[in-house]
Design a protein around this motif. Sequence first.
Motif, PDB file in Angstrom:
ATOM      1  N   LEU A   1      -5.620  -0.980   6.875  1.00  0.00           N
ATOM      2  CA  LEU A   1      -4.630  -1.895   7.440  1.00  0.00           C
ATOM      3  C   LEU A   1      -4.156  -1.435   8.817  1.00  0.00           C
ATOM      4  O   LEU A   1      -3.812  -2.260   9.669  1.00  0.00           O
ATOM      5  CB  LEU A   1      -3.449  -2.043   6.484  1.00  0.00           C
ATOM      6  CG  LEU A   1      -3.785  -2.770   5.177  1.00  0.00           C
ATOM      7  CD1 LEU A   1      -2.671  -2.599   4.164  1.00  0.00           C
ATOM      8  CD2 LEU A   1      -4.080  -4.236   5.437  1.00  0.00           C
ATOM      9  N   ASP A   2      -4.165  -0.134   9.051  1.00  0.00           N
ATOM     10  CA  ASP A   2      -3.808   0.380  10.372  1.00  0.00           C
ATOM     11  C   ASP A   2      -4.788  -0.134  11.423  1.00  0.00           C
ATOM     12  O   ASP A   2      -4.388  -0.507  12.521  1.00  0.00           O
ATOM     13  CB  ASP A   2      -3.777   1.909  10.353  1.00  0.00           C
ATOM     14  CG  ASP A   2      -3.351   2.487  11.684  1.00  0.00           C
ATOM     15  OD1 ASP A   2      -2.268   2.108  12.182  1.00  0.00           O
ATOM     16  OD2 ASP A   2      -4.108   3.315  12.236  1.00  0.00           O
ATOM     17  N   GLU A   3      -6.050  -0.168  11.081  1.00  0.00           N
ATOM     18  CA  GLU A   3      -7.060  -0.708  12.008  1.00  0.00           C
ATOM     19  C   GLU A   3      -6.802  -2.196  12.260  1.00  0.00           C
ATOM     20  O   GLU A   3      -6.925  -2.663  13.392  1.00  0.00           O
ATOM     21  CB  GLU A   3      -8.469  -0.502  11.454  1.00  0.00           C
ATOM     22  CG  GLU A   3      -8.950   0.924  11.545  1.00  0.00           C
ATOM     23  CD  GLU A   3      -8.992   1.444  12.971  1.00  0.00           C
ATOM     24  OE1 GLU A   3      -9.445   0.714  13.885  1.00  0.00           O
ATOM     25  OE2 GLU A   3      -8.554   2.591  13.181  1.00  0.00           O
ATOM     26  N   GLU A   4      -6.432  -2.902  11.213  1.00  0.00           N
ATOM     27  CA  GLU A   4      -6.111  -4.331  11.369  1.00  0.00           C
ATOM     28  C   GLU A   4      -4.907  -4.499  12.302  1.00  0.00           C
ATOM     29  O   GLU A   4      -4.875  -5.400  13.144  1.00  0.00           O
ATOM     30  CB  GLU A   4      -5.811  -4.944   9.999  1.00  0.00           C
ATOM     31  CG  GLU A   4      -5.635  -6.431  10.010  1.00  0.00           C
ATOM     32  CD  GLU A   4      -5.412  -7.007   8.613  1.00  0.00           C
ATOM     33  OE1 GLU A   4      -4.642  -7.981   8.521  1.00  0.00           O
ATOM     34  OE2 GLU A   4      -5.998  -6.499   7.645  1.00  0.00           O
ATOM     35  N   CYS A   5      -3.936  -3.612  12.155  1.00  0.00           N
ATOM     36  CA  CYS A   5      -2.751  -3.661  13.008  1.00  0.00           C
ATOM     37  C   CYS A   5      -3.124  -3.424  14.471  1.00  0.00           C
ATOM     38  O   CYS A   5      -2.634  -4.120  15.360  1.00  0.00           O
ATOM     39  CB  CYS A   5      -1.734  -2.624  12.548  1.00  0.00           C
ATOM     40  SG  CYS A   5      -0.216  -2.640  13.508  1.00  0.00           S
TER      41      CYS A   5
ATOM     42  N   ASP B   1       7.474   3.587  10.710  1.00  0.00           N
ATOM     43  CA  ASP B   1       8.339   4.768  10.659  1.00  0.00           C
ATOM     44  C   ASP B   1       8.410   5.305   9.231  1.00  0.00           C
ATOM     45  O   ASP B   1       8.318   6.512   8.999  1.00  0.00           O
ATOM     46  CB  ASP B   1       9.746   4.438  11.171  1.00  0.00           C
ATOM     47  CG  ASP B   1       9.790   4.161  12.662  1.00  0.00           C
ATOM     48  OD1 ASP B   1       8.828   4.534  13.382  1.00  0.00           O
ATOM     49  OD2 ASP B   1      10.792   3.553  13.121  1.00  0.00           O
ATOM     50  N   GLU B   2       8.543   4.398   8.283  1.00  0.00           N
ATOM     51  CA  GLU B   2       8.588   4.781   6.875  1.00  0.00           C
ATOM     52  C   GLU B   2       7.245   5.385   6.431  1.00  0.00           C
ATOM     53  O   GLU B   2       7.204   6.376   5.696  1.00  0.00           O
ATOM     54  CB  GLU B   2       8.928   3.557   6.024  1.00  0.00           C
ATOM     55  CG  GLU B   2       9.255   3.862   4.602  1.00  0.00           C
ATOM     56  CD  GLU B   2       9.658   2.614   3.822  1.00  0.00           C
ATOM     57  OE1 GLU B   2       9.538   2.661   2.587  1.00  0.00           O
ATOM     58  OE2 GLU B   2      10.096   1.616   4.423  1.00  0.00           O
ATOM     59  N   LEU B   3       6.156   4.790   6.894  1.00  0.00           N
ATOM     60  CA  LEU B   3       4.826   5.317   6.578  1.00  0.00           C
ATOM     61  C   LEU B   3       4.655   6.735   7.120  1.00  0.00           C
ATOM     62  O   LEU B   3       4.088   7.598   6.440  1.00  0.00           O
ATOM     63  CB  LEU B   3       3.735   4.413   7.162  1.00  0.00           C
ATOM     64  CG  LEU B   3       3.375   3.178   6.373  1.00  0.00           C
ATOM     65  CD1 LEU B   3       2.577   2.203   7.237  1.00  0.00           C
ATOM     66  CD2 LEU B   3       2.590   3.552   5.137  1.00  0.00           C
ATOM     67  N   GLN B   4       5.141   6.976   8.326  1.00  0.00           N
ATOM     68  CA  GLN B   4       5.032   8.312   8.901  1.00  0.00           C
ATOM     69  C   GLN B   4       5.811   9.328   8.082  1.00  0.00           C
ATOM     70  O   GLN B   4       5.315  10.425   7.809  1.00  0.00           O
ATOM     71  CB  GLN B   4       5.508   8.316  10.353  1.00  0.00           C
ATOM     72  CG  GLN B   4       4.548   7.662  11.305  1.00  0.00           C
ATOM     73  CD  GLN B   4       5.064   7.647  12.725  1.00  0.00           C
ATOM     74  OE1 GLN B   4       6.263   7.660  12.970  1.00  0.00           O
ATOM     75  NE2 GLN B   4       4.148   7.631  13.679  1.00  0.00           N
ATOM     76  N   GLN B   5       7.014   8.980   7.684  1.00  0.00           N
ATOM     77  CA  GLN B   5       7.816   9.894   6.866  1.00  0.00           C
ATOM     78  C   GLN B   5       7.132  10.165   5.533  1.00  0.00           C
ATOM     79  O   GLN B   5       7.057  11.310   5.083  1.00  0.00           O
ATOM     80  CB  GLN B   5       9.218   9.312   6.619  1.00  0.00           C
ATOM     81  CG  GLN B   5      10.094   9.306   7.836  1.00  0.00           C
ATOM     82  CD  GLN B   5      11.428   8.617   7.562  1.00  0.00           C
ATOM     83  OE1 GLN B   5      11.569   7.839   6.620  1.00  0.00           O
ATOM     84  NE2 GLN B   5      12.410   8.908   8.407  1.00  0.00           N
ATOM     85  N   SER B   6       6.636   9.124   4.923  1.00  0.00           N
ATOM     86  CA  SER B   6       5.958   9.267   3.643  1.00  0.00           C
ATOM     87  C   SER B   6       4.668  10.075   3.792  1.00  0.00           C
ATOM     88  O   SER B   6       4.339  10.900   2.939  1.00  0.00           O
ATOM     89  CB  SER B   6       5.653   7.890   3.064  1.00  0.00           C
ATOM     90  OG  SER B   6       5.115   7.995   1.777  1.00  0.00           O
TER      91      SER B   6
ATOM     92  N   ALA C   1       0.836  -1.207   0.000  1.00  0.00           N
ATOM     93  CA  ALA C   1       0.000   0.000   0.000  1.00  0.00           C
ATOM     94  C   ALA C   1       0.871   1.258   0.000  1.00  0.00           C
ATOM     95  O   ALA C   1       0.573   2.226  -0.704  1.00  0.00           O
ATOM     96  CB  ALA C   1      -0.942  -0.006   1.209  1.00  0.00           C
ATOM     97  N   LEU C   2       1.938   1.235   0.771  1.00  0.00           N
ATOM     98  CA  LEU C   2       2.854   2.373   0.800  1.00  0.00           C
ATOM     99  C   LEU C   2       3.495   2.576  -0.562  1.00  0.00           C
ATOM    100  O   LEU C   2       3.555   3.692  -1.072  1.00  0.00           O
ATOM    101  CB  LEU C   2       3.932   2.162   1.866  1.00  0.00           C
ATOM    102  CG  LEU C   2       5.061   3.192   1.911  1.00  0.00           C
ATOM    103  CD1 LEU C   2       4.509   4.587   2.203  1.00  0.00           C
ATOM    104  CD2 LEU C   2       6.094   2.799   2.950  1.00  0.00           C
ATOM    105  N   GLU C   3       3.944   1.494  -1.155  1.00  0.00           N
ATOM    106  CA  GLU C   3       4.589   1.562  -2.468  1.00  0.00           C
ATOM    107  C   GLU C   3       3.654   2.147  -3.519  1.00  0.00           C
ATOM    108  O   GLU C   3       4.070   2.904  -4.388  1.00  0.00           O
ATOM    109  CB  GLU C   3       5.043   0.161  -2.872  1.00  0.00           C
ATOM    110  CG  GLU C   3       5.943   0.124  -4.086  1.00  0.00           C
ATOM    111  CD  GLU C   3       6.437  -1.282  -4.348  1.00  0.00           C
ATOM    112  OE1 GLU C   3       6.105  -1.827  -5.418  1.00  0.00           O
ATOM    113  OE2 GLU C   3       7.157  -1.829  -3.484  1.00  0.00           O
ATOM    114  N   GLN C   4       2.372   1.808  -3.422  1.00  0.00           N
ATOM    115  CA  GLN C   4       1.385   2.286  -4.386  1.00  0.00           C
ATOM    116  C   GLN C   4       0.808   3.645  -4.007  1.00  0.00           C
ATOM    117  O   GLN C   4       0.053   4.230  -4.784  1.00  0.00           O
ATOM    118  CB  GLN C   4       0.247   1.271  -4.510  1.00  0.00           C
ATOM    119  CG  GLN C   4       0.682  -0.056  -5.084  1.00  0.00           C
ATOM    120  CD  GLN C   4      -0.391  -1.111  -4.992  1.00  0.00           C
ATOM    121  OE1 GLN C   4      -1.526  -0.842  -4.611  1.00  0.00           O
ATOM    122  NE2 GLN C   4      -0.044  -2.336  -5.333  1.00  0.00           N
TER     123      GLN C   4
END
Length: 97
Positions: free
Chosen positions: A30-34, A63-68, A18-21
């Motif tokens: 997916l955050d809710e799933e997490c 961490d990568e998601l937050q930066q992105s 999802a991040l890549e796309q």
Amino acid sequence: MQPKTQAFATLSSKLGDALEQGDWEAVAVLDEECRTLVAALCDEDAFDAELREQIDALKALYDELQQSGRAERERLAGELTRLNQSKQVDQAYKSFS
């Protein structure tokens, strides 16, 4: 691989895709799933080295998601600022016509 370990590995893979796309809606789902997976952890899980590795990998991905996410927010803010400036110029131009 234990079910919880597999669940975290699968989640990491889906989040990475999802991040890549740049699919932020999928990231939110997916955050809710997490959150659900983390809430299901128990004290005994702390002794599972494989599970800890998966959780560490997921943390690195977050961490990568937050930066992105910050970069995307800044990009959108800049775009909105330019759009607002264009509207103001257009309105000023129309007032002279």
